[in-house]
Write a protein that holds these residues in place. Sequence first.
Motif, short mmCIF file in Angstrom:
data_model
loop_
_atom_site.label_atom_id
_atom_site.label_comp_id
_atom_site.label_asym_id
_atom_site.label_seq_id
_atom_site.Cartn_x
_atom_site.Cartn_y
_atom_site.Cartn_z
N LYS A 248 0.86 -1.29 -0.03
CA LYS A 248 -0.01 0.14 0.06
C LYS A 248 0.75 1.09 -0.11
O LYS A 248 1.68 1.29 0.96
CB LYS A 248 -0.87 0.01 1.25
CG LYS A 248 -1.84 1.28 1.29
CD LYS A 248 -2.59 1.28 2.61
CE LYS A 248 -3.53 2.50 2.73
NZ LYS A 248 -4.21 2.49 4.00
N LEU A 250 -0.64 0.38 -3.67
CA LEU A 250 -0.34 -1.00 -4.68
C LEU A 250 -0.23 -0.15 -5.91
O LEU A 250 -0.87 0.65 -6.54
CB LEU A 250 -1.59 -1.66 -4.60
CG LEU A 250 -1.12 -3.09 -5.42
CD1 LEU A 250 -0.44 -3.95 -4.58
CD2 LEU A 250 -2.54 -3.80 -5.40
N ASP A 251 0.88 -0.66 -6.88
CA ASP A 251 1.24 -0.41 -8.13
C ASP A 251 0.26 -1.05 -8.91
O ASP A 251 0.52 -2.11 -9.87
CB ASP A 251 2.56 -0.83 -8.49
CG ASP A 251 2.96 -0.25 -9.88
OD1 ASP A 251 2.11 0.25 -10.50
OD2 ASP A 251 4.36 -0.36 -10.17
N THR A 252 -0.96 -0.55 -9.07
CA THR A 252 -2.08 -1.14 -9.84
C THR A 252 -1.80 -1.29 -11.26
O THR A 252 -2.26 -1.95 -12.22
CB THR A 252 -3.45 -0.58 -9.51
OG1 THR A 252 -3.30 0.77 -10.07
CG2 THR A 252 -3.65 -0.74 -8.00
N GLU A 253 -1.17 -0.18 -11.88
CA GLU A 253 -0.95 -0.03 -13.31
C GLU A 253 0.09 -1.08 -13.78
O GLU A 253 -0.28 -1.85 -15.01
CB GLU A 253 -0.23 1.43 -13.78
CG GLU A 253 0.20 1.69 -15.02
CD GLU A 253 0.79 2.72 -15.37
OE1 GLU A 253 1.35 2.99 -16.39
OE2 GLU A 253 1.02 3.79 -14.35
N ILE A 255 0.62 -4.04 -12.21
CA ILE A 255 -0.20 -5.37 -11.92
C ILE A 255 -1.14 -5.52 -13.11
O ILE A 255 -1.04 -6.70 -13.64
CB ILE A 255 -0.86 -5.42 -10.72
CG1 ILE A 255 0.24 -5.33 -9.44
CG2 ILE A 255 -1.72 -6.72 -10.61
CD1 ILE A 255 -0.11 -5.27 -8.16
N ILE A 256 -2.12 -4.63 -13.41
CA ILE A 256 -2.95 -4.76 -14.51
C ILE A 256 -2.35 -5.13 -15.71
O ILE A 256 -2.62 -5.83 -16.50
CB ILE A 256 -3.91 -3.44 -14.63
CG1 ILE A 256 -4.73 -3.56 -13.22
CG2 ILE A 256 -4.67 -3.57 -15.89
CD1 ILE A 256 -5.49 -2.28 -13.12
N VAL A 282 -4.66 -7.64 -4.76
CA VAL A 282 -4.37 -7.98 -6.67
C VAL A 282 -5.86 -8.21 -7.21
O VAL A 282 -6.24 -7.65 -8.18
CB VAL A 282 -3.42 -9.11 -6.76
CG1 VAL A 282 -3.31 -9.32 -8.43
CG2 VAL A 282 -2.01 -8.47 -6.41
N THR A 284 -8.83 -7.81 -6.21
CA THR A 284 -9.72 -6.74 -6.18
C THR A 284 -9.38 -5.68 -7.31
O THR A 284 -10.10 -4.98 -8.09
CB THR A 284 -9.50 -5.66 -5.06
OG1 THR A 284 -10.14 -6.43 -3.93
CG2 THR A 284 -10.61 -4.47 -5.09
N THR A 285 -7.99 -5.36 -7.51
CA THR A 285 -7.47 -4.49 -8.61
C THR A 285 -7.81 -5.17 -9.95
O THR A 285 -8.25 -4.26 -10.99
CB THR A 285 -5.85 -4.47 -8.31
OG1 THR A 285 -5.64 -3.86 -7.41
CG2 THR A 285 -5.51 -3.79 -9.63
N SER A 288 -11.98 -5.19 -10.62
CA SER A 288 -12.27 -3.61 -10.76
C SER A 288 -11.94 -3.19 -12.23
O SER A 288 -12.58 -2.16 -12.74
CB SER A 288 -11.72 -2.76 -9.78
OG SER A 288 -12.03 -3.14 -8.39
#
Length: 333
Positions: A248, A250-253, A255-256, A282, A284-285, A288
């Motif tokens: 936290k 999180l590097d969502t970009e 990971i996606i 992950v 949830t990311t 979403s």
Amino acid sequence: MSQTIDKKPRLKTSAMIASIAGEGQLTRSAPFGHALAELARTKTNVIGMTADLGKYTDLHLFAKEFPERYYQMGMAEQLLMGAAAGFAHEGAQPFVTTYAVFATRRAYDFIHQAIAEDNLDVKIVAALPGLTTGYGPSHQAAEDLALMRAMPNMTVIDPCDALEIEQMVPAIAAHNGPVYARLLRGNVPAVLDEYDYTFELGRAKLLRDGRDVLIISSGIMTMRALETAKALQADNVDVAVLHVPTIKPLDTETIIREAQRSGRLVVVAENHTVIGGLGEAVATTLLSAGVTPTYRQIGLPDAFLDAGALPTLHDRYGISTSVMASTIKGWLA
């Protein structure tokens, strides 16, 4: 009747072994203690604080060099966190050490109210994270990431090895606000040196690419993921490893981007309960973002864990290299 007393010293049980280094593995001694002392030489507001665990969190190295900036608070973790908040209000930057169970379970409300709510510049660096001790539920911090992820203003980090800890210390010192970081202490494996790795707060890093499986991991499970990737090469299974040290934010970009590459099984591996940690973050990311690969988790069960020798426990709970490799092969079958 006279009685003969055996005066031989008691042998330490295997449950006391807290190192996760494999036999013959390259390690570095006390990376946190050395890095904090190095930081404090130029950053004069850094102080070290602990609750009777200076030796067991490597903070004794800081204490030896800066005794006037070292505070031993005794076995009183709530007091430790409250005092750290007071020092931060006065302009100090406390680095606070204890065991992860004591920080996140025993002193949670004090961190929440005294540190996080005021967004104070306190760095909590906690040893024995997850299943890195064989002492059973009293010392195994299997749910610490879930607890600290839920706390507003808190940055949460799960470093992999000695190199990352050395780089993490100045990085979190440069970040203004509370941080919870897991700590590997003593002789810590050196894993990331060969990957030209640089820690960046809030960023995930692809350590190796692969066409068949993507393992998303943090902490010691990145070490296990890299070992598993090498082991599966013999079976012509090509494994990518995405290391996510910052839980936290999180590097969502990243990971996606990596998870949406078609045709790969996505596996999250964490040294933490499967409830509320990296795996759920992950999942949830991805949901979403509308990204739905075949998805699996490797983590500790939602249970109180056994005591015993770490190699046995890691096999039992599925986070050893051999069991991980077997599990992933089964998912691909």
